[in-house]
Design a protein around this motif. Structure first.
Motif, PDB file in Angstrom:
ATOM      1  N   GLU A 178       0.830  -1.317  -0.009  1.00  0.00           N
ATOM      2  CA  GLU A 178      -0.112  -0.106   0.080  1.00  0.00           C
ATOM      3  C   GLU A 178       0.991   1.385   0.027  1.00  0.00           C
ATOM      4  N   LEU A 179       1.949   1.200   0.909  1.00  0.00           N
ATOM      5  CA  LEU A 179       2.802   2.317   0.762  1.00  0.00           C
ATOM      6  C   LEU A 179       3.566   2.433  -0.596  1.00  0.00           C
ATOM      7  N   THR A 180       4.275   1.449  -1.143  1.00  0.00           N
ATOM      8  CA  THR A 180       4.588   1.618  -2.444  1.00  0.00           C
ATOM      9  C   THR A 180       3.625   2.139  -3.560  1.00  0.00           C
ATOM     10  N   SER A 181       2.344   2.158  -3.286  1.00  0.00           N
ATOM     11  CA  SER A 181       1.289   2.671  -4.130  1.00  0.00           C
ATOM     12  C   SER A 181       0.966   3.953  -3.985  1.00  0.00           C
ATOM     13  N   ALA A 182       1.397   4.698  -2.858  1.00  0.00           N
ATOM     14  CA  ALA A 182       0.963   5.914  -2.517  1.00  0.00           C
ATOM     15  C   ALA A 182       1.997   6.846  -3.204  1.00  0.00           C
ATOM     16  N   PRO A 183       1.437   8.097  -3.206  1.00  0.00           N
ATOM     17  CA  PRO A 183       2.300   9.276  -4.093  1.00  0.00           C
ATOM     18  C   PRO A 183       3.339   9.568  -3.560  1.00  0.00           C
ATOM     19  N   PHE A 184       4.444   8.953  -3.282  1.00  0.00           N
ATOM     20  CA  PHE A 184       5.658   9.207  -2.868  1.00  0.00           C
ATOM     21  C   PHE A 184       6.649   9.892  -3.891  1.00  0.00           C
ATOM     22  N   ASP A 185       7.649  10.871  -3.648  1.00  0.00           N
ATOM     23  CA  ASP A 185       8.440  11.268  -4.561  1.00  0.00           C
ATOM     24  C   ASP A 185       9.769  10.495  -4.965  1.00  0.00           C
ATOM     25  N   LEU A 186       9.934   9.677  -3.959  1.00  0.00           N
ATOM     26  CA  LEU A 186      11.312   8.690  -4.070  1.00  0.00           C
ATOM     27  C   LEU A 186      10.867   7.584  -2.970  1.00  0.00           C
ATOM     28  N   ILE A 187      11.306   6.471  -3.417  1.00  0.00           N
ATOM     29  CA  ILE A 187      11.222   5.132  -2.681  1.00  0.00           C
ATOM     30  C   ILE A 187      12.776   4.515  -2.590  1.00  0.00           C
ATOM     31  N   PHE A 188      13.083   4.124  -1.154  1.00  0.00           N
ATOM     32  CA  PHE A 188      14.372   3.707  -0.881  1.00  0.00           C
ATOM     33  C   PHE A 188      14.128   2.289  -0.202  1.00  0.00           C
ATOM     34  N   PHE A 189      14.410   1.379  -0.887  1.00  0.00           N
ATOM     35  CA  PHE A 189      14.113  -0.100  -0.449  1.00  0.00           C
ATOM     36  C   PHE A 189      15.469  -0.763  -0.042  1.00  0.00           C
ATOM     37  N   THR A 190      15.702  -1.537   1.099  1.00  0.00           N
ATOM     38  CA  THR A 190      16.607  -2.360   1.299  1.00  0.00           C
ATOM     39  C   THR A 190      15.894  -4.006   1.481  1.00  0.00           C
ATOM     40  N   GLY A 191      16.437  -4.834   0.873  1.00  0.00           N
ATOM     41  CA  GLY A 191      16.035  -6.286   0.890  1.00  0.00           C
ATOM     42  C   GLY A 191      16.349  -7.147  -0.241  1.00  0.00           C
ATOM     43  N   SER A 192      15.526  -8.089  -0.376  1.00  0.00           N
ATOM     44  CA  SER A 192      15.929  -9.044  -1.596  1.00  0.00           C
ATOM     45  C   SER A 192      15.760  -8.502  -2.742  1.00  0.00           C
ATOM     46  N   THR A 193      16.215  -9.438  -3.655  1.00  0.00           N
ATOM     47  CA  THR A 193      16.419  -8.975  -5.545  1.00  0.00           C
ATOM     48  C   THR A 193      15.119  -9.170  -5.803  1.00  0.00           C
TER      49      THR A 193
END
Length: 463
Positions: A178-193
């Motif tokens: 749900e968060l990655t679908s929200a209108p953010f200006d930049l997403i920073f992700f750490t995790g699996s490929t």
């Protein structure tokens, strides 16, 4: 957990707040960073307790690999932020005018930071430092697989910062979606490929830029000149730190055949020296984060002959520091990132043959080589695509604010730490002005052959 309306409106509220108040001043950003530092210090004991609850982390590892790294980063950023933030000005003489250029860094706006479970404090707050330094507002989503740490971060941050500035949202994979679908200006992700690809795919639907910090099979080579007890201790420490759950841990050790047996003997001696003959009783050794990951480690151990360790206890999510040999080339332990306390040790006869065999992941997060042979070191550096190559050392480069940390290819894209973090969470905004001392009318239609000839002669002065 928050309701959907809150998740959808929070980034817009953060952007409106930033738009109405303007980019925070240098002093305001430093104040926010120092406030973050103060709550880390104030809740140090609670953080180490949460980390032990989630991962069985010893206090020493919690402080050295999570808390101390963050404190050093905040101090470094505060010290250098004024210099990084300073506008870059230049003037250039053209035919008929002088152009004045002012280049500045500008925050993206509302940034989503999705942390990882293996270093749930460091890998959640480290990118937050860069985001704040650049002037952004942030929403943080810690990993649900480190629940004690996630809840503590939510408590201490949300009671210190207003949600329009910095806010922690807890929840499972559905919340992250749900968060990655929200209108953010930049997403920073750490995790699996695998998850990183899903995040990038979702962000692409809204053309949201993404920084991905993923994993990889970081190769570690010890050639015939690289053997020493000190080198072995470094490799063993780096591999079994945090029970092997480190994205830059040496994944697989390739050892020249001439030193293979004595290397295996010294690895066993170092493991015993570090954790004793009963590592399950050691207070200096962590645990596996989840039951599913535990099962994966057990399966990987079964793909080779156990030279050291191999014992495990599912009730405690304990897997002993394990060394495996005699692995079939098509085994998954040699194809997939291990991310746990299992070290395959593979003999090789010739470095050139090893590098050309396709066995090593060239775009892993980092590559390690232990050698005194400058030609071997150079050949390895040229072969690897990894952003960082570490010679006769492991892990330490990731703690340095002087070094950009990030991946390439399948290990991710984008980098942070120190100045790289300030740049990653901002974009270049340019102010352009011209001061005319002569107007060149030939640039306007209707065009003529005469003006075309003049353009070709004077193009460097016109453009």
């Amino acid at each position: 957990m928050h309701d959907n309306d809150f998740l959808k409106t929070l980034p817009e509220r953060q952007k409106e707040e930033l738009f109405s108040t303007g980019r925070p001043s240098l002093e305001a950003r430093k104040k926010q960073l120092l406030k973050l530092k103060s709550i880390i210090l104030e809740h140090e004991a609670a953080l180490t307790t949460a980390l032990h609850s989630d991962l069985g982390k010893p206090v020493f590892e919690s402080f050295s690999s999570e808390i101390a790294v963050l404190l050093n980063e905040i101090e470094y950023v505060c010290k250098h932020l004024a210099k990084w933030d300073r506008p870059v000005r230049s003037q250039h003489l053209k035919l008929g005018y002088v152009e004045a250029i002012k280049r500045m860094r500008h925050p993206y706006g509302s940034v989503l930071i999705i942390g990882s479970w293996n270093y749930p404090v460091q890998l959640t707050l480290m990118p937050t430092i860069g985001a704040i330094a650049s002037g952004n507002r942030c929403v943080i989503k810690p990993s649900e697989h480190a629940p004690a740490t996630a809840e503590l971060l939510k408590e201490i941050i949300n009671q210190t910062f207003p949600p329009e500035q910095l806010h922690v949202v807890t929840g499972d994979a559905q919340t992250a979606s749900e968060l990655t679908s929200a209108p953010f200006d930049l997403i920073f992700f750490t995790g699996s490929t695998k998850t990183g690809k899903a995040v990038a795919e979702q962000a692409a639907k809204q053309l949201t830029p993404v920084i991905l910090e993923l994993g990889g099979k970081n190769p570690c080579i010890m050639d015939e000149t690289g053997y020493s007890k000190t080198a072995i201790r470094e490799i063993v420490w780096g591999k079994f730190l945090n029970a092997g759950q480190t994205c830059i841990a040496p994944d697989t050790l390739f050892v020249h055949e001439s030193i293979y047996e004595k290397t295996l003997d010294e690895i066993s001696a170092s493991v015993s020296a570090f954790y004793g003959d009963r590592p399950e009783e050691s207070g200096d050794y962590g645990r596996i984060c989840t039951d599913a990951h535990f099962q994966k480690m057990v399966e990987l151990i079964g793909q080779g002959i156990v030279r050291h360790g191999g014992t495990h206890d599912q009730n405690d999510r304990f897997i002993a520091p394990t060394v495996v040999t005699d692995i079939k080339p098509d085994s998954s332990i040699l194809q997939e990132e291990i991310f746990g306390p299992v070290l395959p040790v593979i003999p090789y006869t010739d470095l050139k043959t090893l590098l050309s065999s396709g066995t090593l992941q060239r775009d892993s997060l980092t590559g390690y080589i232990f050698s005194k042979n400058k030609n071997h070191i150079q050949r390895f550096k040229e072969h690897m695509r990894s952003p960082t190559i570490s010679v006769n050392q492991v892990i330490h480069h990731a703690a340095s604010p002087h070094i950009a940390f990030g991946g390439v290819g399948s290990s991710g894209y984008g980098a942070y730490h120190g100045k790289a973090g300030f740049l990653a969470f901002s974009y270049e905004k340019t102010e352009y002005q011209t001061y005319h001392y002569l107007r060149f009318q030939g640039k306007f239609p209707p065009y003529s052959d005469r003006n075309m000839k003049a353009l070709k002669v004077l193009r460097k002065w016109l453009l």
